[in-house]
Each structure stands twice: as C-alpha cells, then as structure tokens.
Scaffold this motif. Structure first.
Motif, mmCIF file in Angstrom:
data_model
loop_
_atom_site.group_PDB
_atom_site.id
_atom_site.type_symbol
_atom_site.label_atom_id
_atom_site.label_comp_id
_atom_site.label_asym_id
_atom_site.label_seq_id
_atom_site.Cartn_x
_atom_site.Cartn_y
_atom_site.Cartn_z
ATOM 1 N N TYR A 30 16.107 14.642 49.458
ATOM 2 C CA TYR A 30 14.687 14.452 49.684
ATOM 3 C C TYR A 30 13.995 15.800 49.820
ATOM 4 O O TYR A 30 14.643 16.831 49.985
ATOM 5 C CB TYR A 30 14.421 13.607 50.927
ATOM 6 N N GLN A 59 13.363 1.966 49.710
ATOM 7 C CA GLN A 59 13.391 3.367 49.321
ATOM 8 C C GLN A 59 11.991 3.960 49.452
ATOM 9 O O GLN A 59 11.037 3.446 48.884
ATOM 10 C CB GLN A 59 13.873 3.527 47.873
ATOM 11 N N TRP A 60 11.895 5.069 50.199
ATOM 12 C CA TRP A 60 10.630 5.785 50.310
ATOM 13 C C TRP A 60 10.303 6.443 48.990
ATOM 14 O O TRP A 60 11.185 6.969 48.322
ATOM 15 C CB TRP A 60 10.712 6.873 51.378
ATOM 16 N N TYR A 63 5.220 10.068 51.222
ATOM 17 C CA TYR A 63 4.465 9.810 52.452
ATOM 18 C C TYR A 63 3.799 11.101 52.906
ATOM 19 O O TYR A 63 4.452 12.140 53.008
ATOM 20 C CB TYR A 63 5.356 9.271 53.577
ATOM 21 N N GLY A 67 3.812 9.539 60.210
ATOM 22 C CA GLY A 67 4.340 8.187 60.084
ATOM 23 C C GLY A 67 5.034 7.722 61.328
ATOM 24 O O GLY A 67 4.416 7.350 62.293
ATOM 25 N N GLY A 76 1.334 6.358 52.699
ATOM 26 C CA GLY A 76 2.326 6.589 51.665
ATOM 27 C C GLY A 76 2.730 5.327 50.954
ATOM 28 O O GLY A 76 2.175 4.247 51.184
ATOM 29 N N TYR A 78 6.234 3.056 49.239
ATOM 30 C CA TYR A 78 7.672 2.842 49.209
ATOM 31 C C TYR A 78 7.978 1.620 48.349
ATOM 32 O O TYR A 78 7.087 0.851 47.993
ATOM 33 C CB TYR A 78 8.252 2.711 50.615
ATOM 34 N N SER A 80 10.424 -1.837 48.169
ATOM 35 C CA SER A 80 11.286 -2.749 48.908
ATOM 36 C C SER A 80 11.608 -3.931 48.007
ATOM 37 O O SER A 80 10.715 -4.700 47.646
ATOM 38 C CB SER A 80 10.589 -3.232 50.181
ATOM 39 N N TYR A 90 1.735 4.123 59.306
ATOM 40 C CA TYR A 90 3.027 3.533 59.658
ATOM 41 C C TYR A 90 2.854 2.224 60.413
ATOM 42 O O TYR A 90 3.713 1.783 61.144
ATOM 43 C CB TYR A 90 3.864 4.535 60.461
ATOM 44 N N ASP A 93 0.874 -2.477 56.498
ATOM 45 C CA ASP A 93 1.727 -2.526 55.320
ATOM 46 C C ASP A 93 1.082 -3.450 54.284
ATOM 47 O O ASP A 93 0.854 -4.617 54.561
ATOM 48 C CB ASP A 93 3.087 -3.080 55.762
ATOM 49 N N THR A 146 11.628 10.253 51.089
ATOM 50 C CA THR A 146 11.959 9.918 52.476
ATOM 51 C C THR A 146 10.668 9.854 53.271
ATOM 52 O O THR A 146 9.578 9.971 52.720
ATOM 53 C CB THR A 146 12.931 10.952 53.108
ATOM 54 N N GLN A 147 10.786 9.691 54.573
ATOM 55 C CA GLN A 147 9.672 9.782 55.508
ATOM 56 C C GLN A 147 9.987 10.980 56.387
ATOM 57 O O GLN A 147 11.140 11.225 56.720
ATOM 58 C CB GLN A 147 9.566 8.476 56.300
#
Length: 182
Positions: A30, A59-60, A63, A67, A76, A78, A80, A90, A93, A146-147
């Motif tokens: 990352y 998976q990010w 971002y 967060g 950001g 991601y 899913s 954060y 959603d 990533t975050q």
C-alpha cells in the motif's frame, strides 16, 4: 509530509502502462502519506483507474483523511464483494451502484460539488449518492490500497493515474475536468 511505500516483502513494483503513465502494482502492499491530499469539505474530487486480481471480500481503493479513530474524517472508496462503495468520515457508507470487474481496468471518480456527492464509473452515467453526506475536513493522511491508520482490507492489484483535486464553487464540469469525460 512523509510518504511511505509499504510492501510485505519487497518494494512496490512498477508495471505495464495504462494510458501513458506507469501503474503501481500493490498486491498486498500500500501507499500512505501522513498529510491529506486536500482538507476541503466541498468542491473536491478523486479519480483513478484500478485493476484488482479479485473483487471478492473487502479491499480499500483510495482514502483521503484519517478515517478510523478520532476524529473520523475525510472520504474514500473501497470494494466489498465487487460493489464499489463510498465512505464519508468513516461513518456514512454509500453504495455507488457500480460493480468492479476483476482483472480489468476500472475507472472511478468521486466528486463532491456544491454539496452533492456523485460517482462516475467507466463511461457510464453519473450516480448521485443518497444523502450527499459532507465529509469532515481531512486532518491526517492519504492512502492508496489501504486506510491510513488501520491497514486492513489491503488491495491486491494495480492503480494508475490516481488524482485528487479541488475547484471553485460552480466551476466543476464532468466533461472537461475528469480523466474520462462523463
């Protein structure tokens, strides 16, 4: 700010081009910075291409902000289970309604313009996200794959032409200001 490239066993690899620039092959690695790319709460955007090895699981993508933790700030994207989702502060959603395809370059943009959050995917029609949640100003960090403070859900795949930007009120034009015209 400090910029770090993290890889479990070796440094980040530079791979074949998408368009005219080199892409990052993260595959469990990352990129993070301790400084956010922007701290605006309105009139901002982020866009990039990504190609994940698989779209299963969590998976990010990208971002901007801290967060996880206190304060919860930034915004950001991601993936899913294949669904591309937007996360604001954060806390809120939103499902973009778009589905990522594995082993294929996918383009995504998230833009907050005049208090409205809109997602753009490949060359499809834009989708206005429900609630148009405002993000708290990003105070720390920017991450790809990533975050910033909780490196879980690491992305396995490639990222290219990651770009964040801000603009004046009423100045955004999706046809001229994004890498792919809307």
């Amino acid at each position: 700010g400090v910029v770090s490239f993290n890889r479990r066993q070796e440094s980040v690899l530079v791979v074949a081009t998408h368009g005219s620039t080199l892409s990052m092959d993260l595959n469990g690695g990352y990129y993070t910075s301790t400084t956010p790319s922007f701290s605006a709460t309105d009139n901002w955007g982020m866009e990039f291409w990504f190609k994940l090895d698989s779209v299963a699981g969590f998976q990010w993508l990208v971002y901007n902000g801290k967060g996880d933790g206190t304060p919860q700030d930034g915004a950001g994207l991601y993936v899913s289970g294949g669904s591309i989702r937007a996360l604001f502060g954060y806390v809120v959603d939103n499902d973009t309604g778009f589905t990522a395809t594995a082993d294929t370059w996918n383009y995504i943009a998230l833009v907050r313009n005049g208090g409205v959050n809109t997602a753009y995917f490949n060359n499809t029609t834009a989708v206005t996200l429900s609630g148009s949640q405002a993000n708290n100003p990003a105070t720390e960090g920017f991450a790809i794959g990533t975050q910033v403070y909780n490196p879980n859900g690491l992305a396995n795949g490639n990222f290219d032409e990651v770009r964040t930007f801000t603009f004046g009120a009423g100045q955004f034009n999706a046809n001229t200001d994004l890498l792919i015209a809307a």
